[in-house]
Design an enzyme around this catalytic site. Structure first.
Site, short mmCIF file in Angstrom:
data_model
loop_
_atom_site.label_atom_id
_atom_site.label_comp_id
_atom_site.label_asym_id
_atom_site.label_seq_id
_atom_site.Cartn_x
_atom_site.Cartn_y
_atom_site.Cartn_z
N ASN A 193 0.87 -1.17 0.00
CA ASN A 193 0.00 0.00 0.00
C ASN A 193 0.91 1.22 0.00
OD1 ASN A 193 -1.82 2.04 0.43
ND2 ASN A 193 -2.80 1.08 2.19
N HIS A 239 -13.25 2.03 -0.23
CA HIS A 239 -13.25 1.01 0.83
C HIS A 239 -13.82 -0.31 0.33
CE1 HIS A 239 -13.58 4.33 4.17
NE2 HIS A 239 -12.33 3.97 3.99
N ASN A 247 -14.26 -0.82 17.74
CA ASN A 247 -13.87 -0.53 19.12
C ASN A 247 -14.80 0.36 19.93
OD1 ASN A 247 -11.20 -1.89 19.25
ND2 ASN A 247 -10.78 -0.51 17.53
N MET A 258 -11.22 9.46 17.24
CA MET A 258 -12.45 9.16 17.98
C MET A 258 -12.20 8.92 19.47
SD MET A 258 -15.66 9.05 17.99
CE MET A 258 -16.30 9.03 16.32
N ARG A 276 -2.56 -2.18 -3.51
CA ARG A 276 -3.79 -1.42 -3.32
C ARG A 276 -3.74 -0.20 -4.25
NH1 ARG A 276 -5.34 3.01 1.00
NH2 ARG A 276 -7.55 3.14 0.48
N GLY A 287 -11.47 0.88 12.72
CA GLY A 287 -11.06 1.36 14.05
C GLY A 287 -12.20 1.76 14.97
N GLU A 336 -8.01 -5.73 5.24
CA GLU A 336 -7.84 -5.37 3.83
C GLU A 336 -6.63 -6.04 3.21
OE1 GLU A 336 -8.73 -1.18 5.20
OE2 GLU A 336 -9.35 -1.01 3.12
P1 ADP Z 1 -7.77 4.10 8.92
O1 ADP Z 1 -9.00 4.59 8.22
O2 ADP Z 1 -6.68 5.12 8.93
O3 ADP Z 1 -7.34 2.71 8.55
P2 ADP Z 1 -8.63 2.90 11.43
O4 ADP Z 1 -9.57 1.94 10.82
O5 ADP Z 1 -7.44 2.39 12.11
O6 ADP Z 1 -8.23 4.05 10.43
O7 ADP Z 1 -9.49 3.76 12.48
C1 ADP Z 1 -8.93 4.84 13.16
C2 ADP Z 1 -9.99 5.41 14.10
O8 ADP Z 1 -10.39 4.38 15.02
C3 ADP Z 1 -9.50 6.59 14.94
O9 ADP Z 1 -10.47 7.62 14.95
C4 ADP Z 1 -9.38 5.96 16.32
O10 ADP Z 1 -9.60 6.89 17.32
C5 ADP Z 1 -10.50 4.96 16.29
N1 ADP Z 1 -10.33 3.99 17.39
C6 ADP Z 1 -9.36 3.08 17.56
N2 ADP Z 1 -9.53 2.43 18.75
C7 ADP Z 1 -10.62 2.98 19.33
C8 ADP Z 1 -11.31 2.78 20.58
N3 ADP Z 1 -10.90 1.87 21.46
N4 ADP Z 1 -12.41 3.52 20.83
C9 ADP Z 1 -12.84 4.46 19.95
N5 ADP Z 1 -12.24 4.70 18.78
C10 ADP Z 1 -11.15 3.99 18.46
#
Ligand code: ADP
Length: 400
Positions: free
Chosen positions: A8, A182, A336, A285, A93, A332, A386
């Site tokens: 990527n 995506h 989570n 977040m 990618r 993310g 991915e």
């Molecule tokens: P990308 O789109 O860059 O691949 P990710 O899928 O890793 O991003 O998502 C990143 C987001 O996930 C960030 O906003 C991060 O704060 C959020 N995130 C990760 N862990 C948590 C958590 N435990 N609670 C809330 N948000 C989370």
């Protein structure tokens, strides 16, 4: 042998993973950042999960060729040996495949010309993806390289879903339509959800909510994307970390006429300074949730706007699908944040969507159900992967 190197490549970064497709696991992975700057950083991780070991280094990496040389050195120094674990394909990618690429494609000179030409639609991404492809071809000359496009999964959308209601001639000339992004994640997650539910994907109607830094919703019917929230670019749709998502297009005109912003200013505002960052002061977040928890009213409003938009899309896609077997959270935030999941589906009990508060709060690493047993629509959390999906698709193409 089923080992694929997944690449990527961004304008100043290179992310890679050596994937054992049969095992569904990474053997190693890494990230090289600040390519083109004097103070580059490289990390290389061997193994995965609890046994993973990461090696970090500060290195100057002038260009993508140097980044691949760096990557080869890391494999040499820390393993695993690429001679013993030789990739049978390199999967790349690629963000924008336009209306031309609807499946993973073996990279030829003609394919590269097309990816380059599609840079008009993705000026930040496609040139960087192409630079990575060219450098990877130098580093791995004897191996097929396969492009896996973020847009490809959405090429099954019907014209009614991908056509914008503007002058047709102008739209066609400038290729203005919805492409969606995506796609690799939406495909992987919708199939993984079917597997979890032990039902054939062909029978299922699913709404996937990919909530990461970028965020998009996708309506998947019988394993095919029929509607998605990102449009010609990844700016449309849901509220994101720093992107506005949907706004009245006339706001752009207003900003140009009244706030003195030019095209670059609007671009910067909507892509980099909006979303939960613009609303609540935090683009991440976790930070936003902490601020909201501490009573910061801006952060609270940002969280409400973010989840209000998700709920609106769930409703719209339920109407398009006619029936929703599952709503699936991923990436993310989706994987989570129990708070975001809870707020997003609040008040949908009348539509047969019932979240189980306890299951939603429980943390876990694999696919899991967070709806009540009585809920008509299943609500799931399914971790996206991915890299594995790109590796699978690349392997499939070279084995054809
Ligand atoms: P990308 O789109 O860059 O691949 P990710 O899928 O890793 O991003 O998502 C990143 C987001 O996930 C960030 O906003 C991060 O704060 C959020 N995130 C990760 N862990 C948590 C958590 N435990 N609670 C809330 N948000 C989370």
């Amino acid at each position: 042998m089923s080992i694929v190197l997944v690449v990527n490549s961004g304008s100043s970064s290179l992310k890679y993973q050596l994937v054992d497709v049969a095992a569904g696991e990474p053997l190693a992975g890494g990230l090289i950042e600040r390519i083109g700057h004097a103070d580059g950083r490289a990390s290389h991780t061997v193994g995965h999960g609890d046994d993973a070991q990461t090696f970090r280094e500060e290195v100057g990496v002038p260009d993508h060729d140097a980044a691949f040389a760096r990557m080869l050195e890391a494999f040499e120094a820390h393993g695993p040996s690429l001679a013993e674990h030789a990739p049978v394909a390199v999967g790349h990618r690629v963000v924008q495949g336009g209306a031309r690429f609807f499946e993973p494609t073996v990279i030829t000179e003609l394919v590269k010309i097309n990816i380059d030409e599609l840079s008009v639609l993705a000026p930040l991404h496609n040139p960087a993806n192409l630079a990575g492809i060219v450098a990877a071809e130098h580093a791995f000359p004897g191996v097929p390289h396969v492009a896996v496009f973020d847009t490809a999964f959405h090429q099954t959308m019907p014209p009614a879903a991908y056509t914008y209601a503007i002058d047709r001639e102008l739209a066609e000339k400038h290729r203005i339509r919805r492409y969606g992004f995506h796609g690799t994640s939406h495909r992987f997650v919708s199939r993984a959800a079917a597997e979890f539910l032990e039902r054939p994907v062909e029978e299922l109607r699913v709404i996937v909510l990919h909530l990461g830094n970028g965020a998009s919703a996708c309506a998947v019917s019988g394993g095919r994307s029929v509607e998605t929230s990102m449009g010609m670019t990844p700016l449309e749709g849901l509220v994101m970390g720093t992107r506005s998502g949907d706004i009245d297009p006339a706001i752009l005109l207003h900003l140009e006429r009244r706030a003195g912003l030019d095209a670059d200013g609007v671009d910067d505002l909507l892509n980099k300074r909006s979303g939960i960052l613009g609303l609540g002061g935090h683009g991440d977040m976790r930070d936003l949730e902490a601020a909201a928890e501490a009573g910061d009213p801006d952060a609270e409003l940002a969280l409400e706007v973010y989840t209000h938009r998700i709920r609106a899309y769930v409703g719209a896609y339920a109407a398009q699908l006619g029936r929703v077997d599952a709503i699936v959270f991923t990436a993310g935030v989706g994987e989570n944040s129990a708070r975001v999941r809870e707020l997003s589906l609040e008040g949908l009990e009348g539509f047969g969507v019932e979240l189980d508060a306890e299951r939603n709060r429980m943390r876990g690493s694999g696919a899991r159900r967070i709806s009540t047993d009585a809920s008509r629509t299943e609500v799931l959390v399914v971790p996206t992967n991915e890299e594995l999906e790109i590796a699978r698709q690349a392997l499939e193409v070279v084995e054809r």
